[in-house]
Write a protein that holds these residues in place. Structure first.
Motif, mmCIF file in Angstrom:
data_model
loop_
_atom_site.group_PDB
_atom_site.id
_atom_site.type_symbol
_atom_site.label_atom_id
_atom_site.label_comp_id
_atom_site.label_asym_id
_atom_site.label_seq_id
_atom_site.Cartn_x
_atom_site.Cartn_y
_atom_site.Cartn_z
ATOM 1 N N VAL A 264 100.294 21.288 -44.708
ATOM 2 C CA VAL A 264 101.442 21.911 -45.363
ATOM 3 C C VAL A 264 101.774 21.206 -46.679
ATOM 4 O O VAL A 264 102.273 21.834 -47.624
ATOM 5 N N PRO B 7 100.059 20.155 -49.346
ATOM 6 C CA PRO B 7 99.591 20.738 -50.610
ATOM 7 C C PRO B 7 100.265 22.058 -50.967
ATOM 8 O O PRO B 7 100.204 22.483 -52.125
ATOM 9 N N GLN B 8 100.911 22.702 -50.004
ATOM 10 C CA GLN B 8 101.580 23.978 -50.281
ATOM 11 C C GLN B 8 102.986 23.786 -50.833
ATOM 12 O O GLN B 8 103.582 24.739 -51.336
ATOM 13 N N ILE B 9 103.517 22.567 -50.715
ATOM 14 C CA ILE B 9 104.870 22.268 -51.183
ATOM 15 C C ILE B 9 104.763 21.156 -52.228
ATOM 16 O O ILE B 9 104.261 20.069 -51.935
ATOM 17 N N ASP B 10 105.219 21.437 -53.422
ATOM 18 C CA ASP B 10 105.029 20.498 -54.524
ATOM 19 C C ASP B 10 105.557 19.109 -54.198
ATOM 20 O O ASP B 10 104.903 18.098 -54.502
ATOM 21 N N ALA C 172 96.547 30.103 -58.694
ATOM 22 C CA ALA C 172 96.209 28.996 -57.791
ATOM 23 C C ALA C 172 95.578 27.851 -58.569
ATOM 24 O O ALA C 172 95.846 26.678 -58.291
ATOM 25 N N ARG D 100 98.302 26.004 -60.430
ATOM 26 C CA ARG D 100 99.101 25.185 -59.514
ATOM 27 C C ARG D 100 98.344 23.930 -59.114
ATOM 28 O O ARG D 100 98.911 22.836 -59.034
ATOM 29 N N ALA E 141 103.111 17.173 -51.828
ATOM 30 C CA ALA E 141 101.682 17.137 -52.124
ATOM 31 C C ALA E 141 101.123 15.722 -52.078
ATOM 32 O O ALA E 141 100.001 15.486 -51.621
#
Length: 243
Positions: free
Chosen positions: A153, A155-158, A86, A89, A161
């Motif tokens: 959502v 920040p969870q998908i590059d 994490a 990422r 972001a």
């Protein structure tokens, strides 16, 4: 123009804010609906972020590297339990997040400039007109739902972001309009607004999400339509009825 000169010197902020404010003003003139104008600040902020990412790639990368190096220590001091995957990422997304944050800041500045311009225009030609417009600002449910999804959502998908901080701007301004509207309906005077804006400076980490949450809930239930205005003379929540 000075804004063009600043852009040529490497600072596109004045030019972007000027062009963005002009675009939003044109939209406001055509549609006369602040919710659409506020929502339009999100894609405008994305454009700003992409321009800044292209023109300030070097400085953004330097800031990102400094944050990356200090991030493990910061998380340790905060007693945050983050695994290595994490953390890696988060460090990888640092540049897009910084660009999104700067885009959101520029979008907010653009909206503030438009609000000031509209308030001054109303003060000259339609006293009290902007006050009633701003107090009625409320996002449609689909707008607020879409923004909240992007905030959580993204920040969870590059690839999304960068949109996360930008999506907070319309929610923030809708929440501020809600507070102004409630203060105006209840004739509470300017005091609560002063307290709110001072608190927004010093405890923004708490108040910013709270204002966004209120804007989201208000888009679903429309609090202002349920409030009964206070009868009789009372305090105004801004000078000359424009805030």
């Amino acid at each position: 123009m000075p804004a063009v000169a600043w852009a040529l010197l490497g600072d596109p902020t004045p030019l972007m804010v000027l062009l963005g404010c002009s675009a939003l003003a044109l939209l406001l003139r055509q549609r006369s609906e602040w919710s659409l104008v506020t929502m339009a600040a999100a894609p405008l902020g994305l454009v700003f972020a992409m321009v800044l990412l292209a023109t300030l790639q070097g400085p953004l990368q330097e800031v990102a590297e400094q944050i990356k190096s200090a991030l493990p220590q910061m998380l340790t001091e905060l007693s945050a339990d983050v695994d290595e995957a994490a953390l890696a990422r988060l460090q990888a997304l640092m540049v897009p997040l910084l660009a999104g944050l700067m885009g959101a800041t520029h979008a907010a500045m653009t909206l503030v400039c438009l609000i000031l311009a509209r308030a001054w225009q109303a003060r000259l030609f339609n006293p009290g007109g902007f006050r009633s417009e701003f107090h009625r600002l409320r996002l449609a449910p689909w707008m607020s739902i879409a923004l909240v999804v992007l905030v959580f959502v993204g920040p969870q998908i590059d690839s999304l972001a960068m949109l996360a901080p930008i999506a907070t701007v319309p929610l923030l301004f809708a929440g501020l309009a809600l507070v102004h509207g409630v203060v105006g309906i209840k004739r509470l005077g300017i005091g609560p607004l002063v307290v709110m804006y001072v608190a927004l400076i010093f405890v923004w980490q708490v108040l910013y999400p709270l204002i966004m949450f209120l804007a989201f809930i208000d888009s679903l239930f429309d609090f202002r339509s349920r409030l009964q205005p206070v009868s009789g003379p009372g305090g105004n929540d801004d000078s000359n009825g424009q805030g």
